[in-house]
Write a protein that holds these residues in place. Sequence first.
Motif, PDB file in Angstrom:
ATOM      1  N   GLU A   1       0.837  -1.210   0.000  1.00  0.00           N
ATOM      2  CA  GLU A   1       0.000   0.000   0.000  1.00  0.00           C
ATOM      3  C   GLU A   1       0.864   1.249   0.000  1.00  0.00           C
ATOM      4  O   GLU A   1       0.632   2.190  -0.752  1.00  0.00           O
ATOM      5  CB  GLU A   1      -0.847   0.047   1.276  1.00  0.00           C
TER       6      GLU A   1
ATOM      7  N   ILE B   1       2.714   1.748  -3.230  1.00  0.00           N
ATOM      8  CA  ILE B   1       1.824   2.254  -4.276  1.00  0.00           C
ATOM      9  C   ILE B   1       1.478   3.719  -4.032  1.00  0.00           C
ATOM     10  O   ILE B   1       1.414   4.522  -4.960  1.00  0.00           O
ATOM     11  CB  ILE B   1       0.577   1.354  -4.398  1.00  0.00           C
ATOM     12  N   MET B   2       1.297   4.058  -2.761  1.00  0.00           N
ATOM     13  CA  MET B   2       1.069   5.481  -2.464  1.00  0.00           C
ATOM     14  C   MET B   2       2.260   6.316  -2.934  1.00  0.00           C
ATOM     15  O   MET B   2       2.097   7.406  -3.478  1.00  0.00           O
ATOM     16  CB  MET B   2       0.858   5.691  -0.956  1.00  0.00           C
ATOM     17  N   ARG B   3       3.459   5.750  -2.715  1.00  0.00           N
ATOM     18  CA  ARG B   3       4.646   6.454  -3.215  1.00  0.00           C
ATOM     19  C   ARG B   3       4.571   6.566  -4.743  1.00  0.00           C
ATOM     20  O   ARG B   3       4.858   7.611  -5.312  1.00  0.00           O
ATOM     21  CB  ARG B   3       5.931   5.696  -2.843  1.00  0.00           C
ATOM     22  N   SER B   4       4.169   5.464  -5.417  1.00  0.00           N
ATOM     23  CA  SER B   4       4.114   5.491  -6.877  1.00  0.00           C
ATOM     24  C   SER B   4       3.079   6.495  -7.362  1.00  0.00           C
ATOM     25  O   SER B   4       3.172   7.016  -8.463  1.00  0.00           O
ATOM     26  CB  SER B   4       3.803   4.103  -7.421  1.00  0.00           C
ATOM     27  N   MET B   5       2.097   6.792  -6.517  1.00  0.00           N
ATOM     28  CA  MET B   5       1.069   7.766  -6.911  1.00  0.00           C
ATOM     29  C   MET B   5       1.509   9.190  -6.600  1.00  0.00           C
ATOM     30  O   MET B   5       0.725  10.123  -6.732  1.00  0.00           O
ATOM     31  CB  MET B   5      -0.242   7.460  -6.192  1.00  0.00           C
ATOM     32  N   GLY B   6       2.729   9.343  -6.175  1.00  0.00           N
ATOM     33  CA  GLY B   6       3.237  10.700  -6.005  1.00  0.00           C
ATOM     34  C   GLY B   6       3.526  11.103  -4.574  1.00  0.00           C
ATOM     35  O   GLY B   6       3.976  12.213  -4.323  1.00  0.00           O
ATOM     36  N   ALA B   7       3.253  10.190  -3.609  1.00  0.00           N
ATOM     37  CA  ALA B   7       3.545  10.542  -2.216  1.00  0.00           C
ATOM     38  C   ALA B   7       5.056  10.598  -2.019  1.00  0.00           C
ATOM     39  O   ALA B   7       5.774   9.710  -2.450  1.00  0.00           O
ATOM     40  CB  ALA B   7       2.936   9.505  -1.284  1.00  0.00           C
ATOM     41  N   THR B   8       5.517  11.653  -1.397  1.00  0.00           N
ATOM     42  CA  THR B   8       6.956  11.760  -1.147  1.00  0.00           C
ATOM     43  C   THR B   8       7.318  10.884   0.049  1.00  0.00           C
ATOM     44  O   THR B   8       6.458  10.422   0.790  1.00  0.00           O
ATOM     45  CB  THR B   8       7.347  13.213  -0.823  1.00  0.00           C
TER      46      THR B   8
ATOM     47  N   LYS C   1       5.974  12.260   3.157  1.00  0.00           N
ATOM     48  CA  LYS C   1       4.547  12.034   3.394  1.00  0.00           C
ATOM     49  C   LYS C   1       4.281  10.691   4.043  1.00  0.00           C
ATOM     50  O   LYS C   1       3.486  10.602   4.986  1.00  0.00           O
ATOM     51  CB  LYS C   1       3.759  12.156   2.089  1.00  0.00           C
TER      52      LYS C   1
ATOM     53  N   ILE D   1      10.481   1.650  -3.436  1.00  0.00           N
ATOM     54  CA  ILE D   1       9.214   1.393  -4.132  1.00  0.00           C
ATOM     55  C   ILE D   1       9.368   0.306  -5.180  1.00  0.00           C
ATOM     56  O   ILE D   1       8.590  -0.642  -5.232  1.00  0.00           O
ATOM     57  CB  ILE D   1       8.690   2.640  -4.905  1.00  0.00           C
TER      58      ILE D   1
END
Lengths: 207, 459
Positions: free
Chosen positions: B363, B366-373, B376, B452
């Motif tokens: 999770e 994937i959040m990182r892959s969606m742009g989360a630094t 974050k 990631i």
Amino acid sequence: MVRIHQLKHNFKSTHLTYPEWEVPQGGQAVILGNSGSGKTTLLHLIGGLLQCTSGEIVIGGERISEFGSAELDSFRGKNIGIVFQQAHLVRSLSVAENLQLAQYLAGSGKDSAKIKEVLHELDIFEIRDRKIYQISQGQAQRVSIARAVIHAPKLLLADEPTASLDDENCERVLSLLKRQALKTESTLIIATHDQRVKAKFNDYLSL
Amino acid sequence: MNLLLLSIKNVLAKPLSSLLSIILFGFGVSIIVSIFLVGSFLKSEITRNAQGIDLVVGAKGSPLQIILANIFHIDFPTGNISLNDANELSKNRLIASAIPLSLGDSHKGYRIIGTTLEYPELYNAELASGAWFEKNMAAAVGSKVAEALGIELGDQLTSAHGLSEGGEGHEEAPFTVVGLMKSTGTVLDQLILVSTGSVWEVHSSHGDEEHGSHDETEEDAHGVHDAHEEDEHDHDHDDQHNHDGHDHHDHHDHEEHDHHDHDKEVNLDRLGLTVTEEQLENESITSLLVKYRSPMAAVQLPRIVNATSNLQAAAPAYETARLFNIIGTGVDVVNILGVVIIVLSAISVFIALFNSLKERKYELAIMRSMGATRVKVFMLILFEGMLLTLFGSLLGFTLAHFGFSLLGNASEQIDTTFLYFVSEEVKVLTGSLLVGFLSSILPALMAYRTDISETLAKA
């Protein structure tokens, strides 16, 4: 739109060298190869999840191979959507909340109308308030596609999206991806070893 | 959707594990906060009640008991001292003021204190209505007593011998309520104040009294007043000159004396009393509340007092410090228990985050892959840990304050409220949030360092 040039990636004892390749704006292409051939690595390199050892990756005019980690995060969030083999949705959230999270992380701001629209397109509007453990595998994959396209990315990547699907569902997922890419005018690249996928695309890179 | 909301949802998604961490943390915090609350409350109570009292002089016995009985009115007095001794002592130039107290009687469990007007003045007491108790057999009643017993001006109060309910009564000599005091927030609220002379009178016979011109004293009042429990007393009020059980003074036989020889009044101005010579010789009081004239007195006066055979000096500051020392060890043990529970709960927070991190690594990737630094996802895990400890602390504070307010309900002697706060609580809150921070920093760093690509390639 996507161009790789003299791209190399080394990790541990594996040395990967990729051929010259380019996918035009709005193009739809497949990276084909068996497991271990480096197709997932290439997809991660293009998606900015991984930094290359040498060479050049250009996406929409931006040379992302030069980007630092934070720049990559922000570029990825804005311009790239990725569908993974496993959906890996955030379990503590509902379907709709997963899409809200995607909007938040992409930094595109809250847009309920857009979420509603995508939910309808992927036929998951009815289950929008369900928790992730309450939906089926197929629904989860559609949610993960919705999550990847919610911010209308310039580049839509998919890693083995059809690996565990039967022919019928494979067909459905591919057409969904193609349709969504067309709709948002995104460039679509799918990494796969699945020959069924290759048949649906003209442009492919064999590794 | 934002990080804080997501972290709240993540905490709620694991209700049992989150609840365990919160409850553990809450108990640890509540123990420590309770100790601070009670400790600070006791100290402020003691300071308030001991204000203006540098030394208490009573009969020989435990100094702590003298303090407890004469300042806080919770223990039994050590005995009586003779008025003569008290008077002689009060003339000492080291003493700025001395207030006489006579204990030993009560009304429905509330203590009746024979004293002078100096005593309520010590606590800046004011009257809600009526007058003070200068008159004979007149009483001014503390606010809590009045409230609890529904006492109004003009009511008659029968005093009973002894300090607990059910003592032998002095029915034939009731006090008349002439004043109701305003609440002072001190021990005064639980007392019934009368004049010193009235207490003497109650313990003497009343058959031949002539109420009238005398203000504080009665010509014939020479009865016993023993502050000890009533056991050794056998008041026979029909006997005019009953003074049995008086263990401090050798009484000469009054029957042989002509009363009128002793009728001459003497002003004991240092004590604020006017008595007859006979009374001066025969009567006794329980204690003197002494205020020093100079700091020098703190060194010299207790020695002078203790050198007098029948007197014992007790300094409230010293005795209460001693009391706190005695209970201090117990408090330390409980405090350590609180800290241990907090450390355990910190470990439980760590384990909860660590486990959920293992489950959620995809999770997060994937959040990182969606742009989360990185920052974050670091903050997300940190928020989750801090939320657990914050809710734990809030639970702890609520429990502690609730328990503290119950303490006040359980006993009339203490007046506690839910909203009693002490400055140490800020430290406890800061400390517990720091513990929360420390226990979540490692899992948060692990989330920060997630690779990631590697994580997702394995998926």
